[in-house]
Design a protein around this motif. Structure first.
Motif, PDB file in Angstrom:
ATOM      1  N   LYS A  75      -3.679  16.068   5.992  1.00 13.35           N
ATOM      2  CA  LYS A  75      -4.600  15.669   7.066  1.00 13.35           C
ATOM      3  C   LYS A  75      -4.669  14.152   7.033  1.00 13.35           C
ATOM      4  CE  LYS A  75      -8.265  16.025   9.922  1.00 13.35           C
ATOM      5  NZ  LYS A  75      -7.942  15.057  10.949  1.00 13.35           N
ATOM      6  N   LEU A  76      -4.074  13.533   8.065  1.00 14.37           N
ATOM      7  CA  LEU A  76      -4.066  12.076   8.123  1.00 14.37           C
ATOM      8  C   LEU A  76      -5.396  11.552   8.669  1.00 14.37           C
ATOM      9  CD1 LEU A  76      -0.477  11.452   9.510  1.00 14.37           C
ATOM     10  CD2 LEU A  76      -1.303  10.907   7.234  1.00 14.37           C
ATOM     11  N   VAL A  77      -5.781  10.387   8.201  1.00 12.91           N
ATOM     12  CA  VAL A  77      -6.945   9.689   8.738  1.00 12.91           C
ATOM     13  C   VAL A  77      -6.574   9.246  10.156  1.00 12.91           C
ATOM     14  CG1 VAL A  77      -8.354   7.592   8.471  1.00 12.91           C
ATOM     15  CG2 VAL A  77      -7.642   8.879   6.452  1.00 12.91           C
ATOM     16  N   ILE A  94      -4.882   7.043   3.559  1.00 14.43           N
ATOM     17  CA  ILE A  94      -4.325   7.380   4.870  1.00 14.43           C
ATOM     18  C   ILE A  94      -4.226   8.886   5.101  1.00 14.43           C
ATOM     19  CG2 ILE A  94      -3.126   5.175   5.143  1.00 14.43           C
ATOM     20  CD1 ILE A  94      -0.514   6.661   4.618  1.00 14.43           C
ATOM     21  N   GLY A  95      -4.371   9.691   4.034  1.00 17.40           N
ATOM     22  CA  GLY A  95      -4.335  11.132   4.252  1.00 17.40           C
ATOM     23  C   GLY A  95      -4.698  11.919   3.009  1.00 17.40           C
ATOM     24  N   PRO A 112      -6.006   6.733  12.928  1.00 20.35           N
ATOM     25  CA  PRO A 112      -5.772   5.285  12.776  1.00 20.35           C
ATOM     26  C   PRO A 112      -6.979   4.416  13.135  1.00 20.35           C
ATOM     27  CG  PRO A 112      -3.843   6.325  13.703  1.00 20.35           C
ATOM     28  CD  PRO A 112      -4.906   7.386  13.636  1.00 20.35           C
ATOM     29  N   TYR A 113      -7.782   4.837  14.122  1.00 19.01           N
ATOM     30  CA  TYR A 113      -8.953   4.019  14.486  1.00 19.01           C
ATOM     31  C   TYR A 113     -10.060   4.105  13.430  1.00 19.01           C
ATOM     32  CZ  TYR A 113     -10.411   8.579  16.340  1.00 19.01           C
ATOM     33  OH  TYR A 113     -10.695   9.912  16.471  1.00 19.01           O
ATOM     34  N   ASN A 114      -9.933   5.027  12.464  1.00 18.72           N
ATOM     35  CA  ASN A 114     -10.940   5.164  11.403  1.00 18.72           C
ATOM     36  C   ASN A 114     -10.523   4.506  10.092  1.00 18.72           C
ATOM     37  OD1 ASN A 114     -13.045   6.472  12.649  1.00 18.72           O
ATOM     38  ND2 ASN A 114     -12.389   8.516  12.083  1.00 18.72           N
ATOM     39  N   ILE A 115      -9.361   3.877  10.048  1.00 11.40           N
ATOM     40  CA  ILE A 115      -8.891   3.367   8.759  1.00 11.40           C
ATOM     41  C   ILE A 115      -9.785   2.231   8.259  1.00 11.40           C
ATOM     42  CG2 ILE A 115      -6.494   4.139   8.771  1.00 11.40           C
ATOM     43  CD1 ILE A 115      -5.694   1.496   9.937  1.00 11.40           C
ATOM     44  N   HIS A 116     -10.038   2.288   6.969  1.00 11.71           N
ATOM     45  CA  HIS A 116     -10.941   1.315   6.356  1.00 11.71           C
ATOM     46  C   HIS A 116     -10.711   1.314   4.847  1.00 11.71           C
ATOM     47  CE1 HIS A 116     -12.935   5.195   5.862  1.00 11.71           C
ATOM     48  NE2 HIS A 116     -13.434   4.676   4.755  1.00 11.71           N
ATOM     49  N   ILE A 117     -11.241   0.318   4.194  1.00 14.06           N
ATOM     50  CA  ILE A 117     -11.262   0.281   2.730  1.00 14.06           C
ATOM     51  C   ILE A 117     -12.684   0.647   2.315  1.00 14.06           C
ATOM     52  CG2 ILE A 117     -11.046  -1.176   0.678  1.00 14.06           C
ATOM     53  CD1 ILE A 117      -9.195  -3.003   2.480  1.00 14.06           C
ATOM     54  N   THR A 118     -12.831   1.719   1.564  1.00 14.64           N
ATOM     55  CA  THR A 118     -14.166   2.100   1.086  1.00 14.64           C
ATOM     56  C   THR A 118     -14.502   1.290  -0.158  1.00 14.64           C
ATOM     57  OG1 THR A 118     -13.873   4.361   1.904  1.00 14.64           O
ATOM     58  CG2 THR A 118     -15.600   4.014   0.261  1.00 14.64           C
ATOM     59  N   TRP A 142      -2.267   7.023  -0.312  1.00 14.14           N
ATOM     60  CA  TRP A 142      -2.887   5.733  -0.022  1.00 14.14           C
ATOM     61  C   TRP A 142      -1.857   4.629   0.160  1.00 14.14           C
ATOM     62  CZ3 TRP A 142      -1.147   2.713  -3.921  1.00 14.14           C
ATOM     63  CH2 TRP A 142      -1.038   3.243  -5.206  1.00 14.14           C
ATOM     64  N   VAL A 143      -2.336   3.532   0.767  1.00 15.72           N
ATOM     65  CA  VAL A 143      -1.583   2.287   0.874  1.00 15.72           C
ATOM     66  C   VAL A 143      -2.206   1.332  -0.133  1.00 15.72           C
ATOM     67  CG1 VAL A 143      -1.243   0.268   2.364  1.00 15.72           C
ATOM     68  CG2 VAL A 143      -0.835   2.562   3.275  1.00 15.72           C
ATOM     69  N   GLY A 144      -1.364   0.636  -0.874  1.00 17.29           N
ATOM     70  CA  GLY A 144      -1.849  -0.265  -1.916  1.00 17.29           C
ATOM     71  C   GLY A 144      -2.321  -1.606  -1.379  1.00 17.29           C
ATOM     72  N   ILE A 145      -3.142  -2.273  -2.190  1.00 16.45           N
ATOM     73  CA  ILE A 145      -3.647  -3.612  -1.859  1.00 16.45           C
ATOM     74  C   ILE A 145      -3.180  -4.548  -2.963  1.00 16.45           C
ATOM     75  CG2 ILE A 145      -5.741  -5.024  -1.664  1.00 16.45           C
ATOM     76  CD1 ILE A 145      -7.096  -2.519  -0.461  1.00 16.45           C
ATOM     77  N   VAL A 146      -2.403  -5.586  -2.592  1.00 21.54           N
ATOM     78  CA  VAL A 146      -1.890  -6.507  -3.610  1.00 21.54           C
ATOM     79  C   VAL A 146      -2.618  -7.849  -3.609  1.00 21.54           C
ATOM     80  CG1 VAL A 146       0.389  -5.472  -3.893  1.00 21.54           C
ATOM     81  CG2 VAL A 146       0.058  -7.157  -2.093  1.00 21.54           C
TER      82      VAL A 146
END
Length: 194
Positions: free
Chosen positions: A30-32, A127-128, A34-40, A87-91
């Motif tokens: 279940k993908l998030v 992302i999912g 795209p308009y809801n993407i955020h960093i919690t 998830w997508v990583g944050i560098v």
């Protein structure tokens, strides 16, 4: 009401491309939206309405300069053999995200508000969520192939308190309160993802 504190992430062509790549892996995920993407930063869970002002108050003293977040690579929690969350990583920007989270967490705890996720913080962009392990090997291969892909950079100017309303079509997020960076004077051009 169900609350969390986070950072909005602008949709960029590269980020949307990553969503498509994960979607095309054919796994039961279940993908998030795209308009809801955020960093919690902090998930507060259910908070009584009469305590929302205290949550806002815990954020209101926050002072931070705008900063850049760079997104890079796919990964999974708890691990790649049994992925539950993709998830997508944050560098770049991890240190600032941790500092902001730490400040707000301390302020919440002073007010006897305990977030549901007050454990270790690993900055990422969900992302999912994996629903079942059908075609999971395709998803694992997709994550492995995209572990080092550059996804882009964006500027963080605001920290937002969101209300999350769960619906059959997915969550609806409403902004209740936000704190802007102290140097928010930049033009809107600066805020685009490149």
């Amino acid at each position: 009401m169900r609350l969390f504190i986070g950072i909005e992430v602008p949709q960029s062509p590269k980020l949307l491309e990553i969503f498509e790549i994960v979607k095309n892996a054919g796994a039961d995920i279940k993908l998030v939206e795209p308009y809801n993407i955020h960093i919690t930063l902090l998930f507060l869970g259910e908070v009584r309405e009469d305590r929302v002002e205290e949550v806002k108050d815990s954020m209101s003293g926050l002072k931070f300069n705008k900063f850049k977040v760079t997104l890079k690579g796919l990964g999974a929690f708890p691990n790649l053999t049994r992925p539950r969350v993709v998830w997508v990583g944050i560098v770049e920007g991890q240190q600032q995200l941790r500092q902001i989270r730490s400040y707000i967490l301390n302020e919440l705890l002073k007010r006897k508000i305990r977030p549901e996720d007050d454990k270790d913080f690993s900055p990422h962009l969900t992302i999912g969520r994996v629903k079942s392990y059908n075609s999971i090997s395709n998803l694992i291969n997709t994550i492995n192939e995209n572990m080092n892909v550059d996804i882009g950079t964006f500027e963080v100017n605001n920290v937002v308190l969101f209300k999350s309303t769960l619906t059959p079509k997915g969550p609806i997020y409403d902004k209740l309160f936000e704190v802007s960076s102290i140097d928010r004077g930049g033009s809107t051009e600066d805020n685009k993802t490149h």
